[in-house]
Motif scaffolding. Sequence first.
Motif, mmCIF file in Angstrom:
data_model
loop_
_atom_site.group_PDB
_atom_site.id
_atom_site.type_symbol
_atom_site.label_atom_id
_atom_site.label_comp_id
_atom_site.label_asym_id
_atom_site.label_seq_id
_atom_site.Cartn_x
_atom_site.Cartn_y
_atom_site.Cartn_z
ATOM 1 N N PHE A 293 0.827 -1.199 0.000
ATOM 2 C CA PHE A 293 0.000 0.000 0.000
ATOM 3 C C PHE A 293 0.864 1.252 0.000
ATOM 4 C CE2 PHE A 293 -2.819 -3.210 1.662
ATOM 5 C CZ PHE A 293 -4.075 -2.857 1.186
ATOM 6 N N GLU A 294 0.276 2.318 -0.510
ATOM 7 C CA GLU A 294 0.881 3.644 -0.467
ATOM 8 C C GLU A 294 -0.076 4.552 0.294
ATOM 9 O OE1 GLU A 294 2.818 6.769 -3.711
ATOM 10 O OE2 GLU A 294 1.225 5.395 -4.332
ATOM 11 N N GLY A 295 0.433 5.251 1.297
ATOM 12 C CA GLY A 295 -0.451 6.128 2.046
ATOM 13 C C GLY A 295 0.096 6.479 3.408
ATOM 14 N N GLU A 296 -0.714 7.221 4.168
ATOM 15 C CA GLU A 296 -0.279 7.781 5.442
ATOM 16 C C GLU A 296 -1.062 7.253 6.638
ATOM 17 O OE1 GLU A 296 2.205 10.125 5.875
ATOM 18 O OE2 GLU A 296 2.672 9.798 3.766
ATOM 19 N N ARG A 297 -2.119 6.477 6.400
ATOM 20 C CA ARG A 297 -3.000 6.053 7.482
ATOM 21 C C ARG A 297 -2.572 4.694 8.024
ATOM 22 N NH1 ARG A 297 -8.025 8.461 6.536
ATOM 23 N NH2 ARG A 297 -8.641 7.734 8.609
ATOM 24 N N PRO A 298 -2.845 4.408 9.314
ATOM 25 C CA PRO A 298 -2.400 3.140 9.903
ATOM 26 C C PRO A 298 -3.182 1.920 9.440
ATOM 27 C CG PRO A 298 -3.611 4.440 11.516
ATOM 28 C CD PRO A 298 -3.408 5.325 10.322
ATOM 29 N N GLN A 299 -4.404 2.109 8.916
ATOM 30 C CA GLN A 299 -5.204 0.982 8.450
ATOM 31 C C GLN A 299 -5.168 0.898 6.927
ATOM 32 O OE1 GLN A 299 -8.948 1.778 10.977
ATOM 33 N NE2 GLN A 299 -8.797 -0.438 10.878
ATOM 34 N N THR A 300 -5.037 -0.317 6.423
ATOM 35 C CA THR A 300 -4.906 -0.496 4.976
ATOM 36 C C THR A 300 -6.128 0.010 4.213
ATOM 37 O OG1 THR A 300 -5.764 -2.767 5.189
ATOM 38 C CG2 THR A 300 -3.370 -2.477 5.214
ATOM 39 N N LYS A 301 -7.311 -0.077 4.818
ATOM 40 C CA LYS A 301 -8.529 0.330 4.109
ATOM 41 C C LYS A 301 -8.516 1.812 3.748
ATOM 42 C CE LYS A 301 -11.328 1.301 8.242
ATOM 43 N NZ LYS A 301 -12.555 0.926 8.987
ATOM 44 N N LYS B 252 -6.049 6.347 18.194
ATOM 45 C CA LYS B 252 -6.894 5.541 19.076
ATOM 46 C C LYS B 252 -7.171 4.169 18.467
ATOM 47 C CE LYS B 252 -9.215 9.444 21.312
ATOM 48 N NZ LYS B 252 -10.502 10.166 21.501
ATOM 49 N N GLU B 253 -7.404 4.142 17.160
ATOM 50 C CA GLU B 253 -7.673 2.870 16.497
ATOM 51 C C GLU B 253 -6.437 1.984 16.496
ATOM 52 O OE1 GLU B 253 -9.705 -0.137 14.314
ATOM 53 O OE2 GLU B 253 -10.238 1.425 15.762
ATOM 54 N N ALA B 254 -5.267 2.579 16.299
ATOM 55 C CA ALA B 254 -4.024 1.803 16.332
ATOM 56 C C ALA B 254 -3.808 1.199 17.719
ATOM 57 C CB ALA B 254 -2.844 2.688 15.946
ATOM 58 N N GLU B 255 -4.109 1.961 18.760
ATOM 59 C CA GLU B 255 -3.975 1.460 20.132
ATOM 60 C C GLU B 255 -4.966 0.328 20.392
ATOM 61 O OE1 GLU B 255 -4.569 4.940 22.460
ATOM 62 O OE2 GLU B 255 -2.512 5.674 22.213
ATOM 63 N N ARG B 256 -6.185 0.482 19.859
ATOM 64 C CA ARG B 256 -7.202 -0.557 20.037
ATOM 65 C C ARG B 256 -6.758 -1.866 19.388
ATOM 66 N NH1 ARG B 256 -11.510 -3.149 17.869
ATOM 67 N NH2 ARG B 256 -10.903 -2.488 15.770
ATOM 68 N N LEU B 257 -6.255 -1.770 18.158
ATOM 69 C CA LEU B 257 -5.823 -2.968 17.445
ATOM 70 C C LEU B 257 -4.608 -3.608 18.109
ATOM 71 C CD1 LEU B 257 -6.235 -1.741 13.756
ATOM 72 C CD2 LEU B 257 -7.692 -3.359 14.988
ATOM 73 N N GLU B 258 -3.699 -2.781 18.599
ATOM 74 C CA GLU B 258 -2.514 -3.318 19.279
ATOM 75 C C GLU B 258 -2.910 -4.057 20.556
ATOM 76 O OE1 GLU B 258 1.737 -1.824 21.243
ATOM 77 O OE2 GLU B 258 0.444 -0.394 20.199
ATOM 78 N N THR B 259 -3.866 -3.491 21.305
ATOM 79 C CA THR B 259 -4.329 -4.132 22.538
ATOM 80 C C THR B 259 -5.028 -5.446 22.226
ATOM 81 O OG1 THR B 259 -4.649 -1.936 23.507
ATOM 82 C CG2 THR B 259 -5.660 -3.784 24.651
ATOM 83 N N ARG B 260 -5.819 -5.455 21.153
ATOM 84 C CA ARG B 260 -6.498 -6.685 20.749
ATOM 85 C C ARG B 260 -5.484 -7.748 20.334
ATOM 86 N NH1 ARG B 260 -8.415 -9.944 16.925
ATOM 87 N NH2 ARG B 260 -10.601 -10.588 17.035
ATOM 88 N N ASN B 261 -4.491 -7.355 19.547
ATOM 89 C CA ASN B 261 -3.482 -8.311 19.087
ATOM 90 C C ASN B 261 -2.662 -8.870 20.243
ATOM 91 O OD1 ASN B 261 -4.293 -7.943 16.444
ATOM 92 N ND2 ASN B 261 -2.732 -6.407 15.983
ATOM 93 N N ARG B 262 -2.370 -8.016 21.233
ATOM 94 C CA ARG B 262 -1.629 -8.491 22.409
ATOM 95 C C ARG B 262 -2.436 -9.539 23.161
ATOM 96 N NH1 ARG B 262 0.040 -3.079 23.552
ATOM 97 N NH2 ARG B 262 -1.571 -2.957 25.154
ATOM 98 N N LEU B 263 -3.737 -9.295 23.304
ATOM 99 C CA LEU B 263 -4.597 -10.255 23.995
ATOM 100 C C LEU B 263 -4.656 -11.569 23.221
ATOM 101 C CD1 LEU B 263 -6.649 -11.149 26.106
ATOM 102 C CD2 LEU B 263 -8.421 -9.925 24.808
ATOM 103 N N GLU B 264 -4.828 -11.487 21.912
ATOM 104 C CA GLU B 264 -4.910 -12.689 21.083
ATOM 105 C C GLU B 264 -3.626 -13.511 21.182
ATOM 106 O OE1 GLU B 264 -6.687 -13.655 16.699
ATOM 107 O OE2 GLU B 264 -5.264 -12.003 16.848
ATOM 108 N N SER B 265 -2.483 -12.838 21.107
ATOM 109 C CA SER B 265 -1.198 -13.524 21.212
ATOM 110 C C SER B 265 -1.016 -14.129 22.602
ATOM 111 C CB SER B 265 -0.065 -12.541 20.907
ATOM 112 O OG SER B 265 1.193 -13.163 21.019
ATOM 113 N N HIS B 266 -1.430 -13.389 23.624
ATOM 114 C CA HIS B 266 -1.319 -13.860 25.006
ATOM 115 C C HIS B 266 -2.138 -15.136 25.204
ATOM 116 C CE1 HIS B 266 -0.456 -13.525 29.232
ATOM 117 N NE2 HIS B 266 -1.725 -13.379 29.569
ATOM 118 N N LEU B 267 -3.351 -15.149 24.679
ATOM 119 C CA LEU B 267 -4.210 -16.327 24.808
ATOM 120 C C LEU B 267 -3.583 -17.538 24.125
ATOM 121 C CD1 LEU B 267 -7.701 -14.711 24.112
ATOM 122 C CD2 LEU B 267 -6.851 -15.543 26.314
ATOM 123 N N TYR B 268 -2.977 -17.308 22.971
ATOM 124 C CA TYR B 268 -2.344 -18.412 22.246
ATOM 125 C C TYR B 268 -1.207 -19.013 23.067
ATOM 126 C CZ TYR B 268 0.424 -20.923 18.791
ATOM 127 O OH TYR B 268 1.146 -21.892 18.129
#
Length: 215
Positions: free
Chosen positions: A34-42, A122-138
Amino acid sequence: MSVIIKRGTTIPTESSNVYHTLEDNQKMMNIDIFEGERPQTKNNHLLGEFQMTNLPPMPRGQVNIKVTLKVDADGLLEVTAENLATKDKKSITITAEAGRLSEDQVQEMIKEAERHADSDKKEAERLETRNRLESHLYHVGQTLDENNDWIDPEELKAAVDLVDETKGWLERNPDGETSEFSHMHSEVDAMVGPIMRGLYESRARDGGAGVDEEL
């Protein structure tokens, strides 16, 4: 989205990141550029995509794919993905004319990113927190499974049930709030922490291998 080449980098340039599989026995990985400045690919502009296939069957996180972006003096972009274990490679070339943003479009995307800076953070922080939880559970689930003979059966069942329930909640609530993910993480730690400490002490007394205290 992770950034490999930052805006304003002098060309020619070359930079790489290493990415890992997210599932056990994952067979393929999508490489999207991707080319762009936003943290989400969409919210960015897709330049190209391809797949790394025939990945070896291994546990999550153990297949490593190195993605290299190389830009020459004429702006020609070459993207190469390499399986670090098998040395298999795939690549694509993206020309300056093939769907790249114009300078005016780039400037508009920069302004768009500035307008949404707070919400993007805020969205980047939300996704990072979710990913940390998912990895922790694994990792918690994996450790419980590998050491089940060392853990009290009732404690083991309670911990496994909580991990499974939390995984189920994550699947049903992919758009949960940062505070919810943090709360779930704390709940798992509150139950699993004492079990892991007891496991570590038991195995240390018996001369066995320790476990990851960070779990």
